[in-house]
Design a protein around this motif. Structure first.
Motif, PDB file in Angstrom:
ATOM      1  N   GLY A  75       4.605   4.806   1.690  1.00 32.30           N
ATOM      2  CA  GLY A  75       3.830   6.041   1.847  1.00 32.30           C
ATOM      3  C   GLY A  75       2.589   5.879   2.692  1.00 32.30           C
ATOM      4  N   ILE A  76       2.427   4.728   3.350  1.00 36.54           N
ATOM      5  CA  ILE A  76       1.254   4.456   4.190  1.00 36.54           C
ATOM      6  C   ILE A  76       1.676   4.517   5.653  1.00 36.54           C
ATOM      7  CG2 ILE A  76      -0.637   2.866   4.692  1.00 36.54           C
ATOM      8  CD1 ILE A  76      -0.636   3.862   1.830  1.00 36.54           C
ATOM      9  N   GLU A  77       1.209   5.540   6.351  1.00 38.40           N
ATOM     10  CA  GLU A  77       1.549   5.664   7.775  1.00 38.40           C
ATOM     11  C   GLU A  77       0.637   4.759   8.603  1.00 38.40           C
ATOM     12  OE1 GLU A  77       2.117   9.483   9.447  1.00 38.40           O
ATOM     13  OE2 GLU A  77       2.944  10.359   7.604  1.00 38.40           O
ATOM     14  N   ARG A  78       1.237   4.083   9.590  1.00 39.96           N
ATOM     15  CA  ARG A  78       0.473   3.153  10.413  1.00 39.96           C
ATOM     16  C   ARG A  78       1.190   2.970  11.746  1.00 39.96           C
ATOM     17  NH1 ARG A  78       3.391   1.112   6.270  1.00 39.96           N
ATOM     18  NH2 ARG A  78       4.749  -0.700   6.617  1.00 39.96           N
ATOM     19  N   ASP A  79       0.605   2.193  12.640  1.00 40.40           N
ATOM     20  CA  ASP A  79       1.213   1.995  13.951  1.00 40.40           C
ATOM     21  C   ASP A  79       1.900   0.635  14.066  1.00 40.40           C
ATOM     22  OD1 ASP A  79      -0.961   0.363  13.973  1.00 40.40           O
ATOM     23  OD2 ASP A  79      -1.945   1.286  15.705  1.00 40.40           O
ATOM     24  N   TRP A  80       2.175  -0.012  12.937  1.00 40.61           N
ATOM     25  CA  TRP A  80       2.871  -1.290  12.933  1.00 40.61           C
ATOM     26  C   TRP A  80       3.890  -1.303  11.792  1.00 40.61           C
ATOM     27  CZ3 TRP A  80       1.920  -3.885   8.336  1.00 40.61           C
ATOM     28  CH2 TRP A  80       0.763  -3.539   7.650  1.00 40.61           C
ATOM     29  N   VAL A  81       4.875  -2.217  11.874  1.00 40.26           N
ATOM     30  CA  VAL A  81       5.944  -2.299  10.877  1.00 40.26           C
ATOM     31  C   VAL A  81       5.651  -3.375   9.834  1.00 40.26           C
ATOM     32  CG1 VAL A  81       8.400  -2.790  10.507  1.00 40.26           C
ATOM     33  CG2 VAL A  81       7.677  -1.432  12.485  1.00 40.26           C
TER      34      VAL A  81
ATOM     35  N   GLN B 171      -7.444   0.720  -0.752  1.00 41.04           N
ATOM     36  CA  GLN B 171      -7.761  -0.139   0.388  1.00 41.04           C
ATOM     37  C   GLN B 171      -6.764  -1.297   0.490  1.00 41.04           C
ATOM     38  OE1 GLN B 171      -9.999   0.435   2.753  1.00 41.04           O
ATOM     39  NE2 GLN B 171     -10.465   2.363   1.724  1.00 41.04           N
ATOM     40  N   GLU B 172      -6.386  -1.842  -0.680  1.00 37.83           N
ATOM     41  CA  GLU B 172      -5.412  -2.931  -0.694  1.00 37.83           C
ATOM     42  C   GLU B 172      -4.073  -2.457  -0.136  1.00 37.83           C
ATOM     43  OE1 GLU B 172      -2.407  -4.505  -3.901  1.00 37.83           O
ATOM     44  OE2 GLU B 172      -4.482  -4.734  -4.592  1.00 37.83           O
ATOM     45  N   LYS B 173      -3.651  -1.242  -0.526  1.00 44.25           N
ATOM     46  CA  LYS B 173      -2.357  -0.733  -0.069  1.00 44.25           C
ATOM     47  C   LYS B 173      -2.382  -0.369   1.413  1.00 44.25           C
ATOM     48  CE  LYS B 173      -0.505   0.772  -4.496  1.00 44.25           C
ATOM     49  NZ  LYS B 173      -0.053   1.894  -5.338  1.00 44.25           N
ATOM     50  N   LYS B 174      -3.574  -0.037   1.932  1.00 40.87           N
ATOM     51  CA  LYS B 174      -3.663   0.204   3.369  1.00 40.87           C
ATOM     52  C   LYS B 174      -3.490  -1.101   4.134  1.00 40.87           C
ATOM     53  CE  LYS B 174      -6.629   4.316   3.244  1.00 40.87           C
ATOM     54  NZ  LYS B 174      -7.958   4.879   3.592  1.00 40.87           N
ATOM     55  N   MET B 175      -4.020  -2.180   3.563  1.00 44.36           N
ATOM     56  CA  MET B 175      -3.903  -3.476   4.211  1.00 44.36           C
ATOM     57  C   MET B 175      -2.522  -4.077   3.988  1.00 44.36           C
ATOM     58  SD  MET B 175      -6.402  -6.752   3.692  1.00 44.36           S
ATOM     59  CE  MET B 175      -6.132  -8.326   4.522  1.00 44.36           C
ATOM     60  N   PHE B 176      -2.000  -3.904   2.759  1.00 40.54           N
ATOM     61  CA  PHE B 176      -0.681  -4.443   2.403  1.00 40.54           C
ATOM     62  C   PHE B 176       0.194  -3.329   1.815  1.00 40.54           C
ATOM     63  CE2 PHE B 176      -3.399  -8.348   1.653  1.00 40.54           C
ATOM     64  CZ  PHE B 176      -2.989  -9.010   2.810  1.00 40.54           C
ATOM     65  N   PRO B 177       0.743  -2.452   2.657  1.00 40.32           N
ATOM     66  CA  PRO B 177       1.567  -1.350   2.158  1.00 40.32           C
ATOM     67  C   PRO B 177       2.792  -1.868   1.391  1.00 40.32           C
ATOM     68  CG  PRO B 177       1.004  -1.027   4.470  1.00 40.32           C
ATOM     69  CD  PRO B 177       0.620  -2.426   4.120  1.00 40.32           C
TER      70      PRO B 177
ATOM     71  N   PRO C 274      -5.351  -9.828  15.399  1.00 41.16           N
ATOM     72  CA  PRO C 274      -6.364 -10.425  14.524  1.00 41.16           C
ATOM     73  C   PRO C 274      -6.162  -9.988  13.070  1.00 41.16           C
ATOM     74  CG  PRO C 274      -7.289  -8.565  15.705  1.00 41.16           C
ATOM     75  CD  PRO C 274      -5.918  -8.781  16.273  1.00 41.16           C
ATOM     76  N   PRO C 275      -6.744 -10.710  12.113  1.00 37.89           N
ATOM     77  CA  PRO C 275      -6.613 -10.322  10.704  1.00 37.89           C
ATOM     78  C   PRO C 275      -7.389  -9.040  10.414  1.00 37.89           C
ATOM     79  CG  PRO C 275      -8.140 -12.143  10.932  1.00 37.89           C
ATOM     80  CD  PRO C 275      -7.518 -11.948  12.291  1.00 37.89           C
ATOM     81  N   SER C 276      -6.974  -8.329   9.380  1.00 36.57           N
ATOM     82  CA  SER C 276      -7.606  -7.038   9.038  1.00 36.57           C
ATOM     83  C   SER C 276      -9.077  -7.197   8.698  1.00 36.57           C
ATOM     84  CB  SER C 276      -6.868  -6.385   7.874  1.00 36.57           C
ATOM     85  OG  SER C 276      -5.539  -6.091   8.226  1.00 36.57           O
ATOM     86  N   HIS C 277      -9.459  -8.318   8.084  1.00 39.02           N
ATOM     87  CA  HIS C 277     -10.855  -8.495   7.675  1.00 39.02           C
ATOM     88  C   HIS C 277     -11.759  -8.896   8.837  1.00 39.02           C
ATOM     89  CE1 HIS C 277      -9.359 -12.650   7.517  1.00 39.02           C
ATOM     90  NE2 HIS C 277     -10.604 -13.005   7.772  1.00 39.02           N
TER      91      HIS C 277
END
Length: 332
Positions: free
Chosen positions: A264-270, A236-242, A294-297
């Motif tokens: 290794g975490i695919e997402r729609d932002w850089v 979960q941490e790596k999804k938030m902070f790849p 907005p923040p992830s939390h």
């Protein structure tokens, strides 16, 4: 008996017979019908209503009461009464001898040693976390001369993840390992469960002389569960902070950069590179941090367009442009 009564009786019996046939079909295909009714609520309501309006055996009861002679002729239509076990009888609870569960085999360490596959001994068998497996089909690996022969005839659980194959390392004590090691142990147990035959338990650290789990067994299961929980938190941490991409060059130093697939975490932002300090860890790591929205939390927060940049565990890299996805630094 007039013709109306005869007609009524015949019609009643025909309807009852049809109802019993339907009831028999329902009993034989109860599981399939239940599934269909659960998937179609309207049918389920209609079925329950029909049973209330026309319950088959409630209809039969008054017929048998007023026409006792029909009981013998139509006995096959009557429901079979539930059997009541006689006091002291075990005929309803004791399974046939042919399907009784076989007693689980228990080994002492000395007995298991006799299954090391050497010098004409039986086996080879081995144990991991107190569970004994027949690995004879893998004899070329676990038998004499095999690459894993030192595992046979004993429980060397710790060595599966420590890599210490000396006598000092071939032990069953797994306390104090890392989370990765506990997950690795669990994967080894799953491997043996899948590929080899389980034959029993080893009396000692994990199971007592009755084959019951010891307190140490429960400690081990708790350590494994905690390891998986930590892994999930880490994911979960790596999804938030790849993690950032990184490379080192003797002339320019370390290059850190973010992409939509970095770490290794695919997402729609850089995102942008930042130092991430986590509690309990002495060193920071480079994380790609979302720098907009907005923040992830709190994804529903309004009037916020800094993403996760305000997280208290983040720190900017010196001499790096804060809003750029690439940075050259001298790492600690």
């Amino acid at each position: 008996m007039n013709s109306f009564v005869k007609t009524f009786m015949v019609a009643s019996v025909c309807v009852a017979l049809a109802g019993v046939i339907i009831q028999e079909v329902i009993e034989r295909h109860k599981a399939e019908i239940s599934q269909i009714l659960d998937e179609n609520p309207s049918l389920k309501v209609a079925s329950e209503t029909a049973q209330e309006i026309f319950p088959v055996f409630r209809f039969l009861r008054p017929i048998f009461t007023y026409f006792p002679s029909l009981r013998k002729v139509l006995s096959f239509l009557q429901p079979t009464p539930e059997s009541t076990p006689t006091t002291g009888s075990t005929s309803h609870t004791t399974p046939p001898t042919s399907i009784k569960k076989m007693k689980e085999k228990l080994f002492t360490p000395e007995q298991l040693k006799a299954y090391d596959g050497k010098d004409g001994n039986k086996g080879p068998y081995l144990a991991i976390l107190g569970r004994v497996y027949n690995v004879r089909k893998g004899k070329k690996h676990y038998g004499p001369g095999g690459g894993y022969e030192f595992f046979s005839g004993r429980d060397a659980s710790r060595a599966y993840v420590s890599g210490d194959f000396t006598e000092a390392g071939l032990i069953d004590d797994v306390s104090g390992l890392s989370s990765t090691d506990y997950i690795g142990l669990d994967e080894w147990v799953k491997f043996y469960n899948t590929d080899y035959k389980y034959v029993g338990k080893l009396i000692g650290r994990y199971y007592d002389e009755n084959g019951e789990p010891t307190p140490y067994y429960y400690d081990t299961q708790r350590w494994i569960a905690q390891a998986f929980a930590e892994k999930e938190n880490d994911n979960q941490e790596k999804k938030m902070f790849p993690p950032c991409n990184s490379e080192w060059n003797p002339e320019t130093g370390s290059r850190l950069w973010c992409t939509k697939r970095s770490g290794g975490i695919e997402r729609d932002w850089v995102g942008v590179p930042r130092k991430l300090f986590m509690p309990g860890q002495s060193k920071s790591r480079c994380a790609c941090v979302k720098n907009f929205g907005p923040p992830s939390h709190d994804p529903k927060r309004i009037n916020h367009d800094r993403g996760d940049l305000d997280h208290p565990n983040l720190q900017e890299y010196p001499k790096c442009v804060p809003d750029q996805p690439e940075c050259y630094v001298k790492l600690d």
